[in-house]
Design an enzyme around this catalytic site. Structure first.
Site, PDB file in Angstrom:
ATOM      1  N   ARG A 158       1.074  -1.179   0.024  1.00  0.00           N
ATOM      2  CA  ARG A 158       0.060  -0.058  -0.079  1.00  0.00           C
ATOM      3  C   ARG A 158       0.926   1.365  -0.066  1.00  0.00           C
ATOM      4  O   ARG A 158       1.768   1.451   0.906  1.00  0.00           O
ATOM      5  CB  ARG A 158      -0.910   0.013   1.243  1.00  0.00           C
ATOM      6  CG  ARG A 158      -1.751   1.315   1.271  1.00  0.00           C
ATOM      7  CD  ARG A 158      -2.602   1.027   2.474  1.00  0.00           C
ATOM      8  NE  ARG A 158      -3.633   2.350   2.570  1.00  0.00           N
ATOM      9  CZ  ARG A 158      -3.977   2.622   3.556  1.00  0.00           C
ATOM     10  NH1 ARG A 158      -4.060   2.017   4.566  1.00  0.00           N
ATOM     11  NH2 ARG A 158      -4.674   3.935   3.471  1.00  0.00           N
TER      12      ARG A 158
ATOM     13  N   GLY B 141     -12.242   6.486   9.505  1.00  0.00           N
ATOM     14  CA  GLY B 141     -10.906   5.747  10.590  1.00  0.00           C
ATOM     15  C   GLY B 141     -10.203   6.801  11.209  1.00  0.00           C
ATOM     16  O   GLY B 141     -10.596   7.967  11.338  1.00  0.00           O
TER      17      GLY B 141
ATOM     18  N   ARG C 134      -5.857  14.944  12.831  1.00  0.00           N
ATOM     19  CA  ARG C 134      -5.693  16.189  11.649  1.00  0.00           C
ATOM     20  C   ARG C 134      -6.932  16.689  11.651  1.00  0.00           C
ATOM     21  O   ARG C 134      -8.008  16.194  11.711  1.00  0.00           O
ATOM     22  CB  ARG C 134      -5.490  15.183  10.308  1.00  0.00           C
ATOM     23  CG  ARG C 134      -4.174  14.704  10.187  1.00  0.00           C
ATOM     24  CD  ARG C 134      -3.936  13.876   8.946  1.00  0.00           C
ATOM     25  NE  ARG C 134      -4.193  12.516   9.235  1.00  0.00           N
ATOM     26  CZ  ARG C 134      -4.472  11.619   8.308  1.00  0.00           C
ATOM     27  NH1 ARG C 134      -4.557  11.784   7.259  1.00  0.00           N
ATOM     28  NH2 ARG C 134      -4.482  10.205   8.874  1.00  0.00           N
TER      29      ARG C 134
ATOM     30  N   GLU D 106      -8.667  -3.340   1.869  1.00  0.00           N
ATOM     31  CA  GLU D 106      -7.681  -2.952   1.205  1.00  0.00           C
ATOM     32  C   GLU D 106      -6.593  -4.179   0.697  1.00  0.00           C
ATOM     33  O   GLU D 106      -6.287  -4.106  -0.311  1.00  0.00           O
ATOM     34  CB  GLU D 106      -6.889  -1.694   1.624  1.00  0.00           C
ATOM     35  CG  GLU D 106      -7.825  -0.744   1.856  1.00  0.00           C
ATOM     36  CD  GLU D 106      -8.050  -0.386   3.401  1.00  0.00           C
ATOM     37  OE1 GLU D 106      -8.228  -1.410   4.190  1.00  0.00           O
ATOM     38  OE2 GLU D 106      -7.944   0.738   3.985  1.00  0.00           O
TER      39      GLU D 106
HETATM   40  P1  AMP Z   1      -8.818   2.529  11.192  1.00  0.00           P
HETATM   41  O1  AMP Z   1      -7.902   3.604  10.942  1.00  0.00           O
HETATM   42  O2  AMP Z   1      -9.770   2.315  10.222  1.00  0.00           O
HETATM   43  O3  AMP Z   1      -7.949   1.113  11.840  1.00  0.00           O
HETATM   44  O4  AMP Z   1      -9.767   2.960  12.485  1.00  0.00           O
HETATM   45  C1  AMP Z   1      -9.084   3.304  13.880  1.00  0.00           C
HETATM   46  C2  AMP Z   1     -10.101   4.182  14.744  1.00  0.00           C
HETATM   47  O5  AMP Z   1     -11.328   3.404  14.784  1.00  0.00           O
HETATM   48  C3  AMP Z   1      -9.652   4.092  16.094  1.00  0.00           C
HETATM   49  O6  AMP Z   1      -8.962   5.127  16.245  1.00  0.00           O
HETATM   50  C4  AMP Z   1     -11.151   4.296  16.909  1.00  0.00           C
HETATM   51  O7  AMP Z   1     -11.318   5.839  16.725  1.00  0.00           O
HETATM   52  C5  AMP Z   1     -12.090   3.574  15.978  1.00  0.00           C
HETATM   53  N1  AMP Z   1     -12.479   2.468  16.715  1.00  0.00           N
HETATM   54  C6  AMP Z   1     -11.907   1.140  16.431  1.00  0.00           C
HETATM   55  N2  AMP Z   1     -12.648   0.373  17.145  1.00  0.00           N
HETATM   56  C7  AMP Z   1     -13.723   1.187  17.506  1.00  0.00           C
HETATM   57  C8  AMP Z   1     -14.964   0.632  18.470  1.00  0.00           C
HETATM   58  N3  AMP Z   1     -15.240  -0.618  18.777  1.00  0.00           N
HETATM   59  N4  AMP Z   1     -15.789   1.642  18.565  1.00  0.00           N
HETATM   60  C9  AMP Z   1     -15.622   2.786  18.183  1.00  0.00           C
HETATM   61  N5  AMP Z   1     -14.729   3.334  17.401  1.00  0.00           N
HETATM   62  C10 AMP Z   1     -13.630   2.383  17.102  1.00  0.00           C
END
Ligand code: AMP
Length: 414
Positions: A113, A230, A261, A399
């Protein structure tokens, strides 16, 4: 991301051959291994079946490295790695483990990636010295990600120089957008130097677009907004499953509020910080990439889990701003699409936070969108209420499988 190559059965890898997918970030190396099997004589893209064998990550770089090893059919393993301090060390260990693991078979290629492909790379590209030089020039456009993506490529090259590597770009899926959606209102002399919107999270959007028929049925080729929420967050509008408009710009700072950010900020703020607040370029860059967003708004955390569990009014406020900005960007994207037939939530927050999904959905009632509160709370995949004009679903971002398939196709068409 477009795919120009097709499977050539005469050249295709088969049997217990595997491809490795790598996503190298600042403090982690995420990986996934896919076995390639069941080739048919067809030249169709689906001629190969990719079966996930092992996934996981080495996290905590540089001082607290640990391995999270998740084989598809065995118990997960977690292990501290006190001797691993950088990407090179992490990849040396990972490659050795994979090359001696019977579930992996023969590694025939690595797909990476890579966050920024600039204007030049609108399809996946084989790694060579020219590509590395071109991608290094793009580091200032993605300082949080690109150097680590490149460190992963270099570490693999040093360890196994003959192993083919493919770079798959997060910008590429957006390459077909019209100039109306890629131009900033800046003088031509600036725009001619590559200053434009590129957009990101394209591998996630592509993975969703490819699976839309199974979820949306006859709405598949309609006006669809995907909200990738995310730690990094953006939205993308799709028509006929192609990217029309996205909320991120030339860098991954624009658009929605993110973990640390800010998303869209009046550019005058940056001028004021430099001219009057006494910040230099490094301080401003650090603030924008690491101290803003949910973290900056709440002063508590960049993590929605922590904010949703907190009684602190600053946590609630940060989530409110996050939802408001996300809803605004979804509505702005609906303008670009001429309406909205479906909304898809994906990525860590989109897939897991019922609070955020509800906060965004409530704000989009003006578009005829409503969700079933119980379906949302209980984490179902179909969320729209019976009277909603807009279909609402949760889908997992994948991805890795997009990268694995692109890598397989590139190997097959050599
Ligand atoms: P990603 O960058 O897609 O891996 O998303 C990461 C973010 O998803 C974390 O910083 C959290 O803010 C959120 N996240 C992950 N698991 C949960 C959950 N069970 N409930 C709420 N937010 C979550």
């Amino acid at each position: 991301m477009g795919h120009t190559s097709s499977v050539n059965p005469a050249r295709a890898v088969a049997g217990t051959d595997s491809v490795l997918v790598l996503n190298c970030g600042s403090s982690s190396v995420k990986f996934a291994v896919y076995e390639i099997s069941e080739l048919t004589a067809s030249r169709a893209r689906s001629a190969a079946r990719l079966t996930a064998r092992i996934a996981g990550q080495i996290s905590g770089l540089p001082d607290k490295a640990r391995l999270d090893w998740k084989p598809a059919s065995e118990p997960h393993l977690e292990q501290p790695l006190p001797d691993v301090r950088d990407h090179a060390g992490a990849l040396a260990l990972l490659l050795e483990r994979l090359q001696t693991n019977p579930a992996v078979g023969r590694l025939v290629g690595v797909g990476h990636r890579v966050v920024h492909g600039g204007a030049r790379f609108s399809v996946p590209a084989r790694v060579d010295s020219d590509l590395l030089a071109a991608l290094t020039e793009l580091v200032p456009l993605a300082p949080l990600h690109q150097p680590h993506n490149l460190a992963g490529i270099l570490a693999v090259s040093e360890r196994v120089p003959d192993l083919p590597q493919l770079a798959c770009f997060d910008t590429a899926f957006h390459a077909g957008q019209s100039p109306v959606h890629t131009n900033f209102a800046l003088p031509a002399s600036v725009r001619q130097q590559g200053v434009r919107r590129y957009g990101f999270h394209g591998l996630s959007y592509q993975s969703i677009a490819e699976r839309l028929p199974g979820v949306l049925g006859e709405r598949t080729d309609g006006r669809v907004v995907v909200a990738h929420l995310g730690n990094g967050a953006s939205v993308c509008g799709l028509l006929e499953r192609r990217s029309v408009r996205t909320s991120m710009g030339m860098t991954a700072l624009d658009g929605l509020v993110m973990g640390s950010r800010p998303g869209s900020v009046d550019i005058g703020v940056a001028l004021y910080a430099l001219s009057t607040l006494g910040m230099d370029l490094d301080a401003l860059t650090h603030m924008l990439y690491h101290e803003s967003g949910l973290l900056g708004l709440s002063g508590i955390s960049n993590d929605v889990r922590a904010l949703a569990a907190s009684d602190d009014p600053r946590a609630r406020f940060a989530l409110e701003v996050f939802c408001e900005r996300a809803a605004q960007e979804i509505a702005a994207t609906a303008v670009a699409l001429g309406g909205l037939d479906a909304l898809i939530f994906t990525a860590g927050i989109g897939e897991n936070s019922d609070v955020v999904r509800a906060g965004i959905a409530q704000r989009l009632a003006l578009l005829g969108l409503s969700i079933d509160e119980e379906a949302n709370r209980s984490g179902r995949q179909t969320l729209h209420a019976a009277d909603s004009r807009v279909a609402v679903h949760v889908m997992a971002a994948d991805e890795e499988v997009v990268i694995a398939r692109a890598t397989f196709e590139a190997l097959s068409s050599r």
